[in-house]
Scaffold this motif. Structure first.
Motif, mmCIF file in Angstrom:
data_model
loop_
_atom_site.group_PDB
_atom_site.id
_atom_site.type_symbol
_atom_site.label_atom_id
_atom_site.label_comp_id
_atom_site.label_asym_id
_atom_site.label_seq_id
_atom_site.Cartn_x
_atom_site.Cartn_y
_atom_site.Cartn_z
ATOM 1 N N VAL A 1 0.848 -1.171 0.000
ATOM 2 C CA VAL A 1 0.000 0.000 0.000
ATOM 3 C C VAL A 1 0.895 1.236 0.000
ATOM 4 O O VAL A 1 1.813 1.326 0.791
ATOM 5 N N MET A 2 0.609 2.174 -0.888
ATOM 6 C CA MET A 2 1.394 3.407 -0.998
ATOM 7 C C MET A 2 0.485 4.574 -0.614
ATOM 8 O O MET A 2 -0.670 4.627 -1.023
ATOM 9 N N LYS A 3 1.028 5.500 0.164
ATOM 10 C CA LYS A 3 0.264 6.676 0.574
ATOM 11 C C LYS A 3 1.128 7.920 0.410
ATOM 12 O O LYS A 3 2.317 7.896 0.718
ATOM 13 N N LYS A 4 0.514 8.994 -0.095
ATOM 14 C CA LYS A 4 1.234 10.252 -0.289
ATOM 15 C C LYS A 4 0.847 11.226 0.822
ATOM 16 O O LYS A 4 -0.324 11.419 1.124
ATOM 17 N N TYR A 5 1.867 11.832 1.416
ATOM 18 C CA TYR A 5 1.674 12.897 2.402
ATOM 19 C C TYR A 5 2.194 14.184 1.771
ATOM 20 O O TYR A 5 3.254 14.196 1.166
ATOM 21 N N ASP A 6 1.456 15.266 1.920
ATOM 22 C CA ASP A 6 1.847 16.532 1.303
ATOM 23 C C ASP A 6 3.082 17.158 1.945
ATOM 24 O O ASP A 6 3.734 18.001 1.341
ATOM 25 N N SER A 7 3.386 16.745 3.158
ATOM 26 C CA SER A 7 4.541 17.309 3.858
ATOM 27 C C SER A 7 4.967 16.375 4.987
ATOM 28 O O SER A 7 4.185 15.529 5.425
ATOM 29 N N PRO A 8 6.188 16.561 5.502
ATOM 30 C CA PRO A 8 6.615 15.777 6.661
ATOM 31 C C PRO A 8 5.707 16.013 7.873
ATOM 32 O O PRO A 8 5.472 15.105 8.657
ATOM 33 N N ALA A 9 5.186 17.228 7.992
ATOM 34 C CA ALA A 9 4.290 17.530 9.116
ATOM 35 C C ALA A 9 3.025 16.677 9.050
ATOM 36 O O ALA A 9 2.533 16.201 10.075
ATOM 37 N N ALA A 10 2.493 16.457 7.847
ATOM 38 C CA ALA A 10 1.298 15.626 7.686
ATOM 39 C C ALA A 10 1.593 14.178 8.064
ATOM 40 O O ALA A 10 0.775 13.519 8.710
ATOM 41 N N LEU A 11 2.771 13.690 7.681
ATOM 42 C CA LEU A 11 3.169 12.334 8.050
ATOM 43 C C LEU A 11 3.339 12.225 9.558
ATOM 44 O O LEU A 11 2.867 11.268 10.178
ATOM 45 N N ALA A 12 3.991 13.206 10.169
ATOM 46 C CA ALA A 12 4.192 13.203 11.621
ATOM 47 C C ALA A 12 2.852 13.180 12.349
ATOM 48 O O ALA A 12 2.684 12.459 13.337
ATOM 49 N N LYS A 13 1.895 13.944 11.859
ATOM 50 C CA LYS A 13 0.569 13.972 12.479
ATOM 51 C C LYS A 13 -0.085 12.598 12.405
ATOM 52 O O LYS A 13 -0.648 12.114 13.389
ATOM 53 N N ASP A 14 -0.002 11.954 11.242
ATOM 54 C CA ASP A 14 -0.584 10.624 11.074
ATOM 55 C C ASP A 14 0.121 9.591 11.953
ATOM 56 O O ASP A 14 -0.505 8.660 12.447
ATOM 57 N N MET A 15 1.438 9.766 12.156
ATOM 58 C CA MET A 15 2.209 8.854 13.006
ATOM 59 C C MET A 15 2.046 9.176 14.491
ATOM 60 O O MET A 15 2.538 8.453 15.341
ATOM 61 N N LYS A 16 1.399 10.306 14.776
ATOM 62 C CA LYS A 16 1.185 10.768 16.155
ATOM 63 C C LYS A 16 2.503 11.036 16.883
ATOM 64 O O LYS A 16 2.705 10.641 18.026
#
Length: 105
Positions: A1-16
Motif C-alpha cells: 500500500v502506498m500513501k502520499k503525504y503533502d509534507s513531513p508535518a502531515a506524516l508526523a501527524k498521522d504517526m502521532k
C-alpha cells in the motif's frame, strides 16, 4: 500500500509524533507499507553494477540492452549465499530499484 503525504508535518501527524527530522525536506513524501514474506526468488535477469551499465539488463555477453532496466527479485542477485537471510531480499529490492531508477532517469 502506498500513501502520499503533502509534507513531513502531515506524516508526523498521522504517526502521532511531534515532528520528523528536518533533513527529509519539506516536499511531499510517499510512504509504502512493507510486510515480510515467506518466499522470495533469488534469480533472474542479469543487471550491471558498474557506472555505465548500473541497473541495465545485460545480455549473455555482458552487453547492456539499452532502454531495459530491472530491479528486485526479477534480477539475479550477486550474493546468492546471503539470499536466505531475513531482510536481504527486501533490502536488495530497494537498493537495486534505486540503481535502476537513477539509470533510467
Amino acid at each position: 500500500v502506498m500513501k502520499k503525504y503533502d509534507s513531513p508535518a502531515a506524516l508526523a501527524k498521522d504517526m502521532k509524533v511531534a515532528e520528523l527530522d528536518s533533513s527529509i525536506g519539506k516536499d511531499a513524501i510517499y510512504v509504502a507499507t512493507v510486510t515480510p514474506a515467506l518466499y522470495s526468488c533469488g534469480g533472474g535477469l542479469t543487471t550491471g553494477w558498474q557506472d555505465s551499465v548500473a541497473g541495465k539488463v545485460l545480455t549473455a555477453s555482458k552487453t547492456p540492452v539499452e532502454g531495459l532496466f530491472a530491479a528486485g527479485e526479477a534480477t539475479a542477485a550477486p550474493f546468492g549465499k546471503l539470499w536466505s537471510v531475513s531482510g536481504i531480499p527486501l533490502l536488495y529490492s530497494i537498493y537495486s530499484g534505486r540503481i535502476a531508477g537513477r539509470a533510467a532517469a
